[in-house]
Design a protein around this motif. Structure first.
Motif, PDB file in Angstrom:
ATOM      1  N   GLY A 212      11.871   8.498  12.057  1.00  0.00           N
ATOM      2  CA  GLY A 212      10.613   9.243  12.144  1.00  0.00           C
ATOM      3  C   GLY A 212       9.724   9.136  10.930  1.00  0.00           C
ATOM      4  N   SER A 213      10.044   8.251   9.984  1.00  0.00           N
ATOM      5  CA  SER A 213       9.222   8.107   8.786  1.00  0.00           C
ATOM      6  C   SER A 213       7.987   7.268   9.104  1.00  0.00           C
ATOM      7  CB  SER A 213      10.023   7.431   7.665  1.00  0.00           C
ATOM      8  OG  SER A 213      11.177   8.193   7.359  1.00  0.00           O
ATOM      9  N   ALA A 214       6.921   7.531   8.355  1.00  0.00           N
ATOM     10  CA  ALA A 214       5.688   6.774   8.555  1.00  0.00           C
ATOM     11  C   ALA A 214       5.830   5.372   7.987  1.00  0.00           C
ATOM     12  CB  ALA A 214       4.527   7.490   7.880  1.00  0.00           C
ATOM     13  N   ARG A 215       5.066   4.446   8.520  1.00  0.00           N
ATOM     14  CA  ARG A 215       5.081   3.092   7.986  1.00  0.00           C
ATOM     15  C   ARG A 215       4.393   3.066   6.628  1.00  0.00           C
ATOM     16  NH1 ARG A 215       4.681  -1.396  12.803  1.00  0.00           N
ATOM     17  NH2 ARG A 215       6.319  -0.521  14.096  1.00  0.00           N
ATOM     18  N   THR A 216       4.702   2.058   5.843  1.00  0.00           N
ATOM     19  CA  THR A 216       4.218   2.009   4.477  1.00  0.00           C
ATOM     20  C   THR A 216       2.732   1.675   4.404  1.00  0.00           C
ATOM     21  OG1 THR A 216       4.715  -0.332   4.276  1.00  0.00           O
ATOM     22  CG2 THR A 216       6.468   1.221   3.686  1.00  0.00           C
ATOM     23  N   THR A 217       2.160   1.910   3.206  1.00  0.00           N
ATOM     24  CA  THR A 217       0.755   1.600   2.979  1.00  0.00           C
ATOM     25  C   THR A 217       0.471   0.134   3.227  1.00  0.00           C
ATOM     26  OG1 THR A 217       0.585   3.362   1.340  1.00  0.00           O
ATOM     27  CG2 THR A 217      -1.095   1.640   1.269  1.00  0.00           C
ATOM     28  N   SER A 218       1.366  -0.751   2.769  1.00  0.00           N
ATOM     29  CA  SER A 218       1.130  -2.181   2.911  1.00  0.00           C
ATOM     30  C   SER A 218       1.108  -2.616   4.369  1.00  0.00           C
ATOM     31  CB  SER A 218       2.185  -2.975   2.136  1.00  0.00           C
ATOM     32  OG  SER A 218       3.481  -2.508   2.424  1.00  0.00           O
ATOM     33  N   ASP A 219       1.934  -1.995   5.216  1.00  0.00           N
ATOM     34  CA  ASP A 219       1.878  -2.323   6.640  1.00  0.00           C
ATOM     35  C   ASP A 219       0.597  -1.804   7.259  1.00  0.00           C
ATOM     36  OD1 ASP A 219       4.177  -3.750   7.982  1.00  0.00           O
ATOM     37  OD2 ASP A 219       5.292  -2.361   6.721  1.00  0.00           O
ATOM     38  N   ALA A 220       0.162  -0.619   6.835  1.00  0.00           N
ATOM     39  CA  ALA A 220      -1.089  -0.067   7.357  1.00  0.00           C
ATOM     40  C   ALA A 220      -2.273  -0.933   6.935  1.00  0.00           C
ATOM     41  CB  ALA A 220      -1.275   1.368   6.853  1.00  0.00           C
ATOM     42  N   LEU A 221      -2.229  -1.462   5.724  1.00  0.00           N
ATOM     43  CA  LEU A 221      -3.307  -2.323   5.231  1.00  0.00           C
ATOM     44  C   LEU A 221      -3.523  -3.518   6.143  1.00  0.00           C
ATOM     45  CD1 LEU A 221      -3.365  -0.802   2.479  1.00  0.00           C
ATOM     46  CD2 LEU A 221      -3.364  -3.038   1.379  1.00  0.00           C
ATOM     47  N   SER A 222      -2.433  -4.152   6.531  1.00  0.00           N
ATOM     48  CA  SER A 222      -2.529  -5.427   7.241  1.00  0.00           C
ATOM     49  C   SER A 222      -3.132  -5.295   8.629  1.00  0.00           C
ATOM     50  CB  SER A 222      -1.145  -6.075   7.335  1.00  0.00           C
ATOM     51  OG  SER A 222      -0.253  -5.233   8.052  1.00  0.00           O
ATOM     52  N   THR A 223      -3.161  -4.100   9.189  1.00  0.00           N
ATOM     53  CA  THR A 223      -3.714  -3.909  10.534  1.00  0.00           C
ATOM     54  C   THR A 223      -5.073  -3.226  10.523  1.00  0.00           C
ATOM     55  OG1 THR A 223      -2.498  -1.817  10.758  1.00  0.00           O
ATOM     56  CG2 THR A 223      -1.422  -3.815  11.573  1.00  0.00           C
ATOM     57  N   ALA A 224      -5.587  -2.898   9.344  1.00  0.00           N
ATOM     58  CA  ALA A 224      -6.874  -2.196   9.251  1.00  0.00           C
ATOM     59  C   ALA A 224      -8.033  -3.188   9.221  1.00  0.00           C
ATOM     60  CB  ALA A 224      -6.902  -1.335   7.995  1.00  0.00           C
ATOM     61  N   GLU A 225      -9.176  -2.767   9.746  1.00  0.00           N
ATOM     62  CA  GLU A 225     -10.359  -3.615   9.700  1.00  0.00           C
ATOM     63  C   GLU A 225     -10.994  -3.610   8.312  1.00  0.00           C
ATOM     64  OE1 GLU A 225     -13.112  -2.531  12.733  1.00  0.00           O
ATOM     65  OE2 GLU A 225     -11.844  -3.316  14.366  1.00  0.00           O
ATOM     66  N   ARG A 226     -10.889  -2.469   7.624  1.00  0.00           N
ATOM     67  CA  ARG A 226     -11.474  -2.364   6.290  1.00  0.00           C
ATOM     68  C   ARG A 226     -10.504  -1.664   5.362  1.00  0.00           C
ATOM     69  NH1 ARG A 226     -16.667   1.290   5.422  1.00  0.00           N
ATOM     70  NH2 ARG A 226     -15.052   2.880   5.217  1.00  0.00           N
ATOM     71  N   VAL A 227     -10.385  -2.204   4.149  1.00  0.00           N
ATOM     72  CA  VAL A 227      -9.510  -1.627   3.127  1.00  0.00           C
ATOM     73  C   VAL A 227     -10.312  -1.476   1.840  1.00  0.00           C
ATOM     74  CG1 VAL A 227      -7.438  -1.954   1.728  1.00  0.00           C
ATOM     75  CG2 VAL A 227      -7.440  -2.670   4.124  1.00  0.00           C
ATOM     76  N   THR A 228     -10.177  -0.320   1.186  1.00  0.00           N
ATOM     77  CA  THR A 228     -10.860  -0.080  -0.082  1.00  0.00           C
ATOM     78  C   THR A 228      -9.824   0.158  -1.175  1.00  0.00           C
ATOM     79  OG1 THR A 228     -12.702   0.971   1.098  1.00  0.00           O
ATOM     80  CG2 THR A 228     -12.592   1.310  -1.280  1.00  0.00           C
ATOM     81  N   PHE A 229      -9.930  -0.612  -2.255  1.00  0.00           N
ATOM     82  CA  PHE A 229      -9.070  -0.429  -3.417  1.00  0.00           C
ATOM     83  C   PHE A 229      -9.860   0.288  -4.509  1.00  0.00           C
ATOM     84  CE2 PHE A 229      -6.904  -3.935  -1.339  1.00  0.00           C
ATOM     85  CZ  PHE A 229      -5.562  -3.664  -1.574  1.00  0.00           C
ATOM     86  N   GLY A 230      -9.317   1.366  -5.038  1.00  0.00           N
ATOM     87  CA  GLY A 230      -9.900   2.033  -6.196  1.00  0.00           C
ATOM     88  C   GLY A 230      -9.196   1.540  -7.447  1.00  0.00           C
ATOM     89  N   LEU A 231      -9.896   0.793  -8.285  1.00  0.00           N
ATOM     90  CA  LEU A 231      -9.305   0.154  -9.456  1.00  0.00           C
ATOM     91  C   LEU A 231      -9.753   0.862 -10.731  1.00  0.00           C
ATOM     92  CD1 LEU A 231      -9.945  -3.564  -8.413  1.00  0.00           C
ATOM     93  CD2 LEU A 231      -7.884  -2.191  -8.023  1.00  0.00           C
ATOM     94  N   HIS A 232      -8.803   1.176 -11.616  1.00  0.00           N
ATOM     95  CA  HIS A 232      -9.097   1.846 -12.879  1.00  0.00           C
ATOM     96  C   HIS A 232      -9.064   0.803 -13.993  1.00  0.00           C
ATOM     97  CE1 HIS A 232      -8.716   5.478 -10.618  1.00  0.00           C
ATOM     98  NE2 HIS A 232      -7.456   5.211 -10.313  1.00  0.00           N
ATOM     99  N   LEU A 233     -10.240   0.266 -14.293  1.00  0.00           N
ATOM    100  CA  LEU A 233     -10.341  -0.772 -15.312  1.00  0.00           C
ATOM    101  C   LEU A 233     -10.472  -0.145 -16.696  1.00  0.00           C
ATOM    102  CD1 LEU A 233     -12.753  -3.133 -13.373  1.00  0.00           C
ATOM    103  CD2 LEU A 233     -10.252  -3.120 -13.371  1.00  0.00           C
ATOM    104  N   VAL A 234     -10.395  -0.986 -17.725  1.00  0.00           N
ATOM    105  CA  VAL A 234     -10.309  -0.474 -19.085  1.00  0.00           C
ATOM    106  C   VAL A 234     -11.508   0.397 -19.461  1.00  0.00           C
ATOM    107  CG1 VAL A 234     -11.305  -2.607 -20.039  1.00  0.00           C
ATOM    108  CG2 VAL A 234      -9.922  -1.143 -21.483  1.00  0.00           C
ATOM    109  N   HIS A 235     -12.710   0.052 -19.007  1.00  0.00           N
ATOM    110  CA  HIS A 235     -13.900   0.817 -19.380  1.00  0.00           C
ATOM    111  C   HIS A 235     -14.625   1.425 -18.187  1.00  0.00           C
ATOM    112  CE1 HIS A 235     -13.508  -0.167 -23.523  1.00  0.00           C
ATOM    113  NE2 HIS A 235     -13.749  -1.457 -23.372  1.00  0.00           N
ATOM    114  N   SER A 236     -14.073   1.313 -16.999  1.00  0.00           N
ATOM    115  CA  SER A 236     -14.769   1.837 -15.821  1.00  0.00           C
ATOM    116  C   SER A 236     -13.820   1.919 -14.645  1.00  0.00           C
ATOM    117  CB  SER A 236     -15.953   0.927 -15.450  1.00  0.00           C
ATOM    118  OG  SER A 236     -15.476  -0.352 -15.046  1.00  0.00           O
ATOM    119  N   ASP A 237     -14.255   2.609 -13.602  1.00  0.00           N
ATOM    120  CA  ASP A 237     -13.559   2.612 -12.318  1.00  0.00           C
ATOM    121  C   ASP A 237     -14.427   1.850 -11.326  1.00  0.00           C
ATOM    122  OD1 ASP A 237     -12.032   5.939 -12.315  1.00  0.00           O
ATOM    123  OD2 ASP A 237     -11.608   4.127 -13.455  1.00  0.00           O
TER     124      ASP A 237
END
Length: 294
Positions: A212-237
């Protein structure tokens, strides 16, 4: 020991706050954590320019030498940095500017004969260029990898911290379609400008699904039409938006999505059969124990 470190002290404030911060920077320089050039650049940033937004408090472990590691991996990149929340307006994502088109290639591991199809592309964001690769192997494994660079193609650090096992990590967020963003970490990164997200073993996924556990984020990513990554870079997000309906991406992912779905379903059936068999054995043992007692 876990200590709450409030990085609001690294934002620009009044003159008294700035002087206190300069003293802290001098201490880091005296300990060899900051070079003279880095100290002067950070000090110059404190004495001029617009005020920074507050940064959230992070919970990170620190003690002794670990504190110095923390300063190198976390505090040092944040000095003079700016922060925005790329996931704060989910219906208005920051649009990434593509540089070129998706490039498709294949490679075969000579030791395992596993073949991978790879879609690669770089994206120009306001403060960085992000190289993205999405790969699908003949075993069904899907891997997303992102690497950040500045305009001169020099590696651009991603922010992170130290976990309870004293291992460095890079922190980021993932938003799958219209779902709420989730916080992810990539532990022990080989480079400080790199993250990798890969699908787990199908057998483990099948057992989890059967329980009954949910599938992982990586499996959900592969079936989505759009994916957004929030990246924390050295001087900005920054926010990187991937349109996975693009033919090159969709054709790369589809074989793995289909294969993983089959693998996980088969693993679910095996897990359920094993659970039923174990339940039958327990029931039989209980009946035998009850009969002996009588």
């Amino acid at each position: 020991m876990a200590l709450i470190i409030n990085f609001n002290m690294y934002r620009r404030g009044g003159m008294s706050d700035r002087l206190d911060e300069i003293e802290r920077l001098q201490a880091l320089r005296d300990r060899g954590i900051l070079s003279d050039q880095e100290f002067e650049r950070a000090k110059g940033g404190l004495l001029g320019g617009p005020p920074k937004r507050k940064l959230p408090a992070w919970i990170v472990p620190t003690s002794g030498v670990l504190g110095m590691v923390l300063a190198i991996f976390v505090i040092k990149p944040l000095v003079g940095g700016s922060v925005s929340d790329p996931m704060a307006a989910p219906n208005q994502p920051v649009q990434s500017s593509p540089v070129g088109t998706w490039q498709i290639s294949t490679k075969t591991d000579p030791m395992t004969d596993v073949t991978s199809t790879i879609a690669a592309k770089n994206f120009e964001l306001p403060t960085a260029i992000i190289d993205v690769t999405i790969s699908c192997s003949s075993t069904g494994q899907i891997v997303y990898q992102l690497a950040s660079f500045d305009r001169e193609r020099k590696p651009l650090e991603m922010r992170g911290g130290i976990n309870d096992n004293m291992s460095p990590y890079v922190a980021y967020e993932v938003r799958v379609g219209e779902a709420a963003p989730t916080r992810e970490v990539f532990s022990n990164p080989p480079y400080n400008n790199f993250i990798s997200l890969e699908t787990p073993d199908p057998e483990a996924m099948g057992i989890a699904a059967a329980l009954g556990s949910a599938r992982t984020t990586s499996d959900a990513l592969s079936t989505a039409e759009r994916v957004t990554f929030g990246l924390h870079l050295v001087h900005s997000d920054e926010a990187l938006v991937l349109d996975q309906t693009a033919p090159s991406v969709a054709s790369t992912l589809k074989p793995c999505v289909d294969l993983r779905s089959k693998q996980i379903s088969e693993a679910e059936e095996r897990a359920r059969a094993d659970e039923n068999e174990q339940a039958a054995r327990r029931s039989k043992a209980l009946r035998s124990t009850s009969g002996n007692a009588m």
